[in-house]
Structures are given as structure tokens and as C-alpha cells.
Scaffold this motif. Sequence first.
Motif, PDB file in Angstrom:
ATOM      1  N   CYS A 199      11.376 -25.823   1.444  1.00 14.51           N
ATOM      2  CA  CYS A 199      10.450 -27.011   1.511  1.00 14.51           C
ATOM      3  C   CYS A 199      10.497 -27.535   0.143  1.00 14.51           C
ATOM      4  CB  CYS A 199       9.025 -26.525   2.023  1.00 14.51           C
ATOM      5  SG  CYS A 199       7.563 -27.830   3.029  1.00 14.51           S
ATOM      6  N   PRO A 200      10.958 -28.704   0.164  1.00 14.53           N
ATOM      7  CA  PRO A 200      10.998 -29.768  -0.800  1.00 14.53           C
ATOM      8  C   PRO A 200       9.763 -30.417  -1.056  1.00 14.53           C
ATOM      9  CG  PRO A 200      12.371 -30.282   0.786  1.00 14.53           C
ATOM     10  CD  PRO A 200      11.994 -29.098   1.314  1.00 14.53           C
ATOM     11  N   ALA A 201       8.854 -30.249   0.410  1.00 14.46           N
ATOM     12  CA  ALA A 201       8.087 -31.519  -0.046  1.00 14.46           C
ATOM     13  C   ALA A 201       6.273 -30.420   0.094  1.00 14.46           C
ATOM     14  CB  ALA A 201       7.363 -32.629   1.471  1.00 14.46           C
ATOM     15  N   ILE A 228       9.850  -9.730   4.540  1.00 13.43           N
ATOM     16  CA  ILE A 228       8.360 -10.986   4.501  1.00 13.43           C
ATOM     17  C   ILE A 228       9.277 -12.248   4.777  1.00 13.43           C
ATOM     18  CG2 ILE A 228       7.144  -9.279   2.914  1.00 13.43           C
ATOM     19  CD1 ILE A 228       8.459 -11.610   1.005  1.00 13.43           C
ATOM     20  N   CYS A 229       8.624 -13.123   5.557  1.00 16.53           N
ATOM     21  CA  CYS A 229       9.274 -14.742   5.723  1.00 16.53           C
ATOM     22  C   CYS A 229       7.823 -15.480   4.229  1.00 16.53           C
ATOM     23  CB  CYS A 229       8.787 -15.254   7.014  1.00 16.53           C
ATOM     24  SG  CYS A 229       9.494 -13.925   8.251  1.00 16.53           S
ATOM     25  N   ASP A 230       8.526 -16.452   3.840  1.00 20.56           N
ATOM     26  CA  ASP A 230       7.848 -17.001   3.056  1.00 20.56           C
ATOM     27  C   ASP A 230       8.601 -18.464   2.504  1.00 20.56           C
ATOM     28  OD1 ASP A 230       5.741 -18.055   1.286  1.00 20.56           O
ATOM     29  OD2 ASP A 230       6.188 -16.719  -0.239  1.00 20.56           O
ATOM     30  N   TYR A 231       7.668 -19.411   1.735  1.00 22.75           N
ATOM     31  CA  TYR A 231       8.775 -20.837   1.194  1.00 22.75           C
ATOM     32  C   TYR A 231       8.524 -21.166   0.155  1.00 22.75           C
ATOM     33  CZ  TYR A 231       7.933 -22.760   6.522  1.00 22.75           C
ATOM     34  OH  TYR A 231       7.804 -22.782   7.521  1.00 22.75           O
ATOM     35  N   ILE A 232       9.341 -21.770  -0.303  1.00 24.71           N
ATOM     36  CA  ILE A 232       9.641 -21.897  -1.699  1.00 24.71           C
ATOM     37  C   ILE A 232       9.823 -23.572  -1.670  1.00 24.71           C
ATOM     38  CG2 ILE A 232      11.013 -19.750  -1.963  1.00 24.71           C
ATOM     39  CD1 ILE A 232      13.721 -21.687  -2.522  1.00 24.71           C
ATOM     40  N   CYS A 233       9.507 -23.876  -2.463  1.00 21.40           N
ATOM     41  CA  CYS A 233       9.583 -25.821  -2.677  1.00 21.40           C
ATOM     42  C   CYS A 233       9.561 -25.490  -4.637  1.00 21.40           C
ATOM     43  CB  CYS A 233       7.989 -26.201  -3.455  1.00 21.40           C
ATOM     44  SG  CYS A 233       7.181 -24.848  -1.412  1.00 21.40           S
ATOM     45  N   GLY A 234       9.908 -27.566  -4.477  1.00 23.15           N
ATOM     46  CA  GLY A 234      10.527 -27.880  -5.466  1.00 23.15           C
ATOM     47  C   GLY A 234      11.620 -28.804  -5.481  1.00 23.15           C
ATOM     48  N   HIS A 235      11.981 -29.680  -6.878  1.00 20.44           N
ATOM     49  CA  HIS A 235      12.731 -31.362  -6.208  1.00 20.44           C
ATOM     50  C   HIS A 235      14.277 -30.730  -6.060  1.00 20.44           C
ATOM     51  CE1 HIS A 235       9.064 -33.836  -7.077  1.00 20.44           C
ATOM     52  NE2 HIS A 235       9.264 -32.916  -8.642  1.00 20.44           N
ATOM     53  N   MET A 237      16.916 -27.487  -4.606  1.00 21.14           N
ATOM     54  CA  MET A 237      16.786 -26.345  -4.002  1.00 21.14           C
ATOM     55  C   MET A 237      17.565 -24.867  -5.058  1.00 21.14           C
ATOM     56  SD  MET A 237      18.203 -25.754   0.129  1.00 21.14           S
ATOM     57  CE  MET A 237      17.860 -24.390   1.177  1.00 21.14           C
ATOM     58  N   VAL A 238      18.702 -25.668  -5.269  1.00 20.77           N
ATOM     59  CA  VAL A 238      19.112 -24.056  -5.983  1.00 20.77           C
ATOM     60  C   VAL A 238      17.962 -23.425  -7.635  1.00 20.77           C
ATOM     61  CG1 VAL A 238      20.999 -23.682  -7.267  1.00 20.77           C
ATOM     62  CG2 VAL A 238      21.160 -25.131  -5.995  1.00 20.77           C
ATOM     63  N   ALA A 239      17.450 -24.337  -8.130  1.00 26.60           N
ATOM     64  CA  ALA A 239      16.732 -24.585  -9.430  1.00 26.60           C
ATOM     65  C   ALA A 239      15.575 -22.990  -8.198  1.00 26.60           C
ATOM     66  CB  ALA A 239      16.482 -25.312  -9.705  1.00 26.60           C
ATOM     67  N   ALA A 240      15.036 -23.961  -7.468  1.00 24.02           N
ATOM     68  CA  ALA A 240      13.948 -23.225  -6.437  1.00 24.02           C
ATOM     69  C   ALA A 240      14.088 -21.650  -6.588  1.00 24.02           C
ATOM     70  CB  ALA A 240      13.344 -24.310  -5.887  1.00 24.02           C
ATOM     71  N   SER A 241      15.458 -21.764  -5.768  1.00 22.72           N
ATOM     72  CA  SER A 241      16.145 -20.059  -5.312  1.00 22.72           C
ATOM     73  C   SER A 241      16.230 -19.765  -6.827  1.00 22.72           C
ATOM     74  CB  SER A 241      17.515 -20.569  -4.205  1.00 22.72           C
ATOM     75  OG  SER A 241      16.822 -21.274  -3.723  1.00 22.72           O
ATOM     76  N   MET A 242      16.257 -19.809  -7.523  1.00 25.05           N
ATOM     77  CA  MET A 242      16.965 -19.342  -8.662  1.00 25.05           C
ATOM     78  C   MET A 242      15.833 -18.485  -9.721  1.00 25.05           C
ATOM     79  SD  MET A 242      19.909 -18.792  -8.927  1.00 25.05           S
ATOM     80  CE  MET A 242      20.955 -19.583  -8.079  1.00 25.05           C
TER      81      MET A 242
END
Length: 288
Positions: A199-201, A228-235, A237-242
Motif C-alpha cells: 500500500c504505497p499511500a 496472518i494478513c497485513d500491509y507493507i508501505c513505502g515509496h 515496493m521491492v525495498a519495502a518487501s526486503m
Amino acid sequence: MIRFLIPVNFAPYTLKAIEYCTAIAEHVGGEITLLYCYTNFLSESDGESDSETDSGNEKSETTILSHQDAYTELEKLKAHVLSNTRRSNNLQIKLRVLDGYPEVAIQLFCKEYYPDLIVMGTKSKGETIKELLGSVTLDIIKGVSFPVMAVPINYSFNLDKINNILFVTDFAKCEYTSLHKLVRLVGTFKTKIHNVQYCPAGKEKVDAEQLKEYSEYCKSTYRNQSMICDYICGHDMVAASMEYIENNNIDLMAITRKKRNFIAKMMHPSQTRKILFSAEIPTLFFHK
């Protein structure tokens, strides 16, 4: 029975893929096909342009073997694998040698074999961007419709401790087919699947109903699977996943490649290269 396909060129990174895949296959029970592709055409260094040479980088570390020599080496490899398995009766290994360039022959063989999973090695951070642009692993990920797992050569694993799996998903599209394949593969391990949407926003912009619907489906369908279910955020996507991988001790990352949806940008070839170059753990690519 789960069918595993491992393309082999006897380079160290393909041997790492064999080691990893064998450990999974003997745990879940399955059939492994070791596939070697050879060609009688010019070698990568004879009379080819730079771009053509780059496309063979994964093969350049090894000598191109004849059909008979390749089969002999595969027999030795099979014997070595079986001698090091704890439950060899839970594992079948087949051998195939095909004429043709790997990026073409592997795709053609998949249409005949219908593998449940293709396992390939990658040099990961050890290779340059130029090498990665022409890697056979990347060609196969882009070219087949079957799941592909990329295993970094430097990855040190213990399959008795696959504790956490990151599944980058889309709650709105409910990628149930990919989730089912993932559970089928790792269901016998005591592991937790982190279903995560980018979720970039920011989390304040997430759709609570989508998250609730997906969570309820997971709980009702996979009662014996920890999730579990969740969100990751950041500008990025690859960096947020890492970052999520590092913070949650993730042992395996899984993604579905799609043509149209929020994840499509991430799965553009350039982003797939970035994942392969950045990942220090195995990455599983599903297709839809």
C-alpha cells in the motif's frame, strides 16, 4: 505427487538449486527431473555479438557437454543426490538431456512435463546487472506459465526451520489459486504464511473490508495452516518487501506475476531483475 523440474548446467548455483529442491521434495514426496540442455551450435564466445554472448552468461561457466557425456554426468549427480537424502524412498529422480538453448528447450519441455515447480539457481548479489539482464533464470520466469523458484547461491538453509513465508498478494483480486499452490508446497512444514499487500499511500489508506474478506477466507479454508494478513508501505515496493523480510525473519518470498493489477509494475521485467538481484532468500514466482 509434486513434480519438480531442475534445469542443470553443473555450475555451482544450479547445484545449490538441486540441494534446496531435493530437501523439499523428500519432505513432501515428489518427482524430480534433472534437465540438461546442450547445443551443437557455436559456443557463446565464437562469432556472436555482445548481446548474444550476454544471453548465455549462465552457461558460460561450464563446458558444453555432448548428449552422452551429459547423461553420464547426470547419472553421477543423481547417485550423489540419493546418497545424501534421508528419505530416498520418498523421492524419484528422472533424467533428461535435450538439444537446444536452455531458454528455449526448457520452455518447450515444460509443455510436455507440466511441472508443479521449476527450481533454478541464481548468483543473486554476486552477479552484475549486466549478467542478470541476460540470465536464463530470468528468461524462464518471464516465459513460462508454471511456478518458478529462484534460489540464490549464497543462501544457507535449513528446511526444518522454514518458519515464515512472505506472500505478496492483492486482497482485492484474492489470489486464491497461487495461495493454494503455495500451501500445497509448504503445508507439511510448520510455517507461517504472511499474506501481505503493498500500500504505497500508507496503512491509513487501506481497505479494511478487503483485508477482512481475505482473512476470513484464509481462516476457513486453511484451518491447519498458520497465516496472518497485513500491509507493507513505502515509496518502493521491492525495498519495502526486503525490509519486511529482514524484520520478520522471512525464509521464502512468493509473488504472483500478473499483467494487470497493482502488482504489475513490480512484476515488470526490470522489477523482476531487481528482486532477483536483491533477494538473499529463495523467491517463488507464480503466474496468472
